[in-house]
Design an enzyme around this catalytic site. Structure first.
Site, short mmCIF file in Angstrom:
data_model
loop_
_atom_site.label_atom_id
_atom_site.label_comp_id
_atom_site.label_asym_id
_atom_site.label_seq_id
_atom_site.Cartn_x
_atom_site.Cartn_y
_atom_site.Cartn_z
N TYR A 30 0.87 -1.36 -0.10
CA TYR A 30 0.03 0.03 -0.04
C TYR A 30 1.00 1.14 0.00
O TYR A 30 0.63 2.24 -0.86
CB TYR A 30 -0.91 0.04 1.13
CG TYR A 30 -1.59 1.39 1.58
CD1 TYR A 30 -2.97 1.58 0.75
CD2 TYR A 30 -1.36 2.22 2.48
CE1 TYR A 30 -3.77 2.59 0.84
CE2 TYR A 30 -2.16 3.36 2.63
CZ TYR A 30 -3.14 3.54 1.90
OH TYR A 30 -3.63 4.65 2.09
N LYS B 136 1.29 4.06 -3.11
CA LYS B 136 1.17 5.61 -2.82
C LYS B 136 2.65 6.39 -3.16
O LYS B 136 2.20 7.50 -3.81
CB LYS B 136 0.66 5.67 -1.31
CG LYS B 136 -0.51 5.23 -0.90
CD LYS B 136 -1.48 6.26 -1.69
CE LYS B 136 -2.84 6.25 -1.33
NZ LYS B 136 -4.13 7.19 -1.98
N TRP C 96 -4.41 8.03 9.80
CA TRP C 96 -4.95 7.30 10.69
C TRP C 96 -6.68 8.06 10.77
O TRP C 96 -6.92 8.58 11.77
CB TRP C 96 -4.49 7.55 12.04
CG TRP C 96 -3.27 6.80 12.33
CD1 TRP C 96 -2.25 6.17 11.33
CD2 TRP C 96 -2.70 6.46 13.93
NE1 TRP C 96 -1.17 5.54 12.09
CE2 TRP C 96 -1.49 5.71 13.36
CE3 TRP C 96 -3.00 6.48 14.90
CZ2 TRP C 96 -0.58 5.29 14.46
CZ3 TRP C 96 -2.13 5.98 16.09
CH2 TRP C 96 -1.26 5.38 15.70
N1 LIG Z 1 -8.22 5.67 5.84
C1 LIG Z 1 -7.18 6.18 6.39
O1 LIG Z 1 -6.63 5.69 7.64
C2 LIG Z 1 -6.18 6.70 5.42
C3 LIG Z 1 -4.98 7.11 5.83
C4 LIG Z 1 -3.90 7.96 5.04
C5 LIG Z 1 -4.38 8.28 3.69
N2 LIG Z 1 -5.57 7.91 3.34
C6 LIG Z 1 -5.87 8.18 1.73
O2 LIG Z 1 -7.12 9.04 1.88
C7 LIG Z 1 -8.07 8.82 0.95
C8 LIG Z 1 -9.21 8.68 1.33
O3 LIG Z 1 -9.35 7.46 2.09
P1 LIG Z 1 -10.79 6.65 2.77
O4 LIG Z 1 -10.45 5.94 4.02
O5 LIG Z 1 -11.59 7.56 2.69
O6 LIG Z 1 -11.12 5.46 1.68
P2 LIG Z 1 -12.26 4.66 1.76
O7 LIG Z 1 -13.29 4.68 2.70
O8 LIG Z 1 -11.69 3.46 1.21
O9 LIG Z 1 -12.94 5.13 0.02
C9 LIG Z 1 -12.42 4.70 -1.13
C10 LIG Z 1 -13.07 5.24 -2.01
O10 LIG Z 1 -12.32 4.88 -3.45
C11 LIG Z 1 -13.43 4.73 -4.11
N3 LIG Z 1 -12.57 3.73 -5.24
C12 LIG Z 1 -11.98 2.60 -5.28
N4 LIG Z 1 -11.53 1.90 -6.07
C13 LIG Z 1 -11.75 2.87 -7.12
C14 LIG Z 1 -11.65 2.59 -8.57
N5 LIG Z 1 -11.09 1.61 -9.31
N6 LIG Z 1 -11.98 3.94 -9.23
C15 LIG Z 1 -12.94 4.82 -8.71
N7 LIG Z 1 -12.86 4.93 -7.43
C16 LIG Z 1 -12.43 4.00 -6.60
C17 LIG Z 1 -14.27 4.10 -3.50
O11 LIG Z 1 -15.43 3.89 -4.22
P3 LIG Z 1 -16.68 2.64 -4.14
O12 LIG Z 1 -17.45 3.42 -2.96
O13 LIG Z 1 -17.72 2.62 -5.38
O14 LIG Z 1 -16.01 1.61 -3.83
C18 LIG Z 1 -14.28 4.93 -2.38
O15 LIG Z 1 -15.28 6.04 -2.55
C19 LIG Z 1 -7.24 7.69 0.24
O16 LIG Z 1 -6.44 8.27 -0.81
C20 LIG Z 1 -6.42 6.86 1.12
O17 LIG Z 1 -5.19 6.29 0.58
C21 LIG Z 1 -6.27 7.15 3.92
#
Ligand SMILES: NC(=O)c1ccc[n+]([C@@H]2O[C@H](COP(=O)([O-])OP(=O)(O)OC[C@H]3O[C@@H](n4cnc5c(N)ncnc54)[C@H](OP(=O)(O)O)[C@@H]3O)[C@@H](O)[C@H]2O)c1
Length: 275
Positions: free
Chosen positions: A123, A127, A148
């Protein structure tokens, strides 16, 4: 501002959709556009012609990425490059969400934006490679690294801890990973502000302060008034497929340049619990 959010159905995406009042905001899920499909991305963006694209779409299952590496790189690295190329064609600005997992966790002081990337997981690698690719395709883009995440509208750490604490007398939680919990509401607000200020380059955006997962869990249980005992354990005792950085605190210096101050994570947690 005319803003398009990719990943609008995710944890952060939902907060971004709620935040954008006063702006013309469109949000898309993977059903509307699969970022792995370059042509589809181009068509959707050419039609919508946003001024800003917020790219929050990702494959975020950190352990799943270890066993689905092709998917991880396709969504997390190749997808953002498709979006960046299309953004360049229509002259849109791009803000890409990246992660503290681009670092190896060997630091003992907060990571600055120009510290060396050395991801330890698939992962994190996906990124980090996306970041490098984006800076080549669209050097003026903004890369917002966060960590987080917790918030309403999806699975997150506080929700899991509260569910477990409701049925168990004790909970084992790792005490040797330190980072910055970040409330999606505060992150969404900061992202909207970064767009307004025309941000470019790498920015670290997390709630203020840091803690271990154990500290975080203890605060959640205490705030909810539960009697569950939270017990500190090591990452080794709770082995998972993907290695996590032991220390991934992100320095706020880059955000302060935009005069954006993030609330403390404890304050954010209280607001989350009360929401
Ligand atoms: N969660 C964390 O703790 C964390 C930490 C650091 C950075 N981030 C980054 O912050 C961002 C938001 O994270 P999050 O936790 O909100 O993510 P999330 O809840 O897992 O949501 C992922 C989103 O991406 C969409 N998606 C997945 N595959 C796709 C594809 N092939 N084409 C288009 N859309 C796609 C999903 O759509 P569907 O609903 O249609 O599947 C969903 O809307 C991400 O870039 C993540 O890497 C997150």
């Amino acid at each position: 501002m005319k803003v398009m959010i990719l990943g609008a159905t995710g944890l952060l995406g939902k907060a971004l959709m709620r935040e954008g009042s006063g702006d013309e905001v469109t949000g898309l899920s993977s059903r509307d556009v699969d970022i792995r499909n370059a042509q589809q991305v181009r068509e959707v963006l050419e039609k919508a012609r946003p001024e800003w694209i917020v790219l929050a779409a990702a494959y975020t299952d950190v352990d799943g990425c270890e066993s689905h590496q092709d998917l991880a790189f396709a969504v997390n690295r190749d997808g953002p490059l498709n979006v960046a190329k299309a953004a360049k064609q229509i002259g849109a600005k791009l803000i890409f969400l990246s992660s503290d997992y681009v670092f190896d966790g060997k630091n003992t002081v907060p990571y600055e934006i120009d510290d060396t990337r050395n991801p330890q997981s698939i992962y994190g690698r996906s990124k980090a490679e996306a970041e490098l690719g984006l800076l080549e395709v669209l050097p003026e883009c903004c890369i917002a690294r966060t960590s987080w995440l917790f918030g309403r509208g999806g699975k997150c750490f506080p929700e899991t801890i509260l569910k477990l604490a409701a049925t168990r007398p004790t909970l084992d939680v790792v005490n040797d990973q330190r980072g910055c919990p970040t409330y999606t509401v505060d992150l969404a607000r900061a992202i909207a502000e970064l767009c307004r200020r025309g941000a470019s380059g790498i920015v670290h955006v997390t709630n203020a302060g840091d803690c271990t997962w154990f500290d975080f869990a203890r605060e959640i249980v205490k705030s909810a008034g539960l009697a569950t005992d939270v017990l500190p354990v090591s990452s080794q005792q709770m082995a998972r497929p993907a290695p996590r950085p032991a220390y991934s605190v992100l320095s706020p210096a880059s955000l302060q340049r935009y005069e954006i101050v993030m609330p403390a994570w404890r304050d954010a947690l209280q607001r989350y619990l009360g929401s």
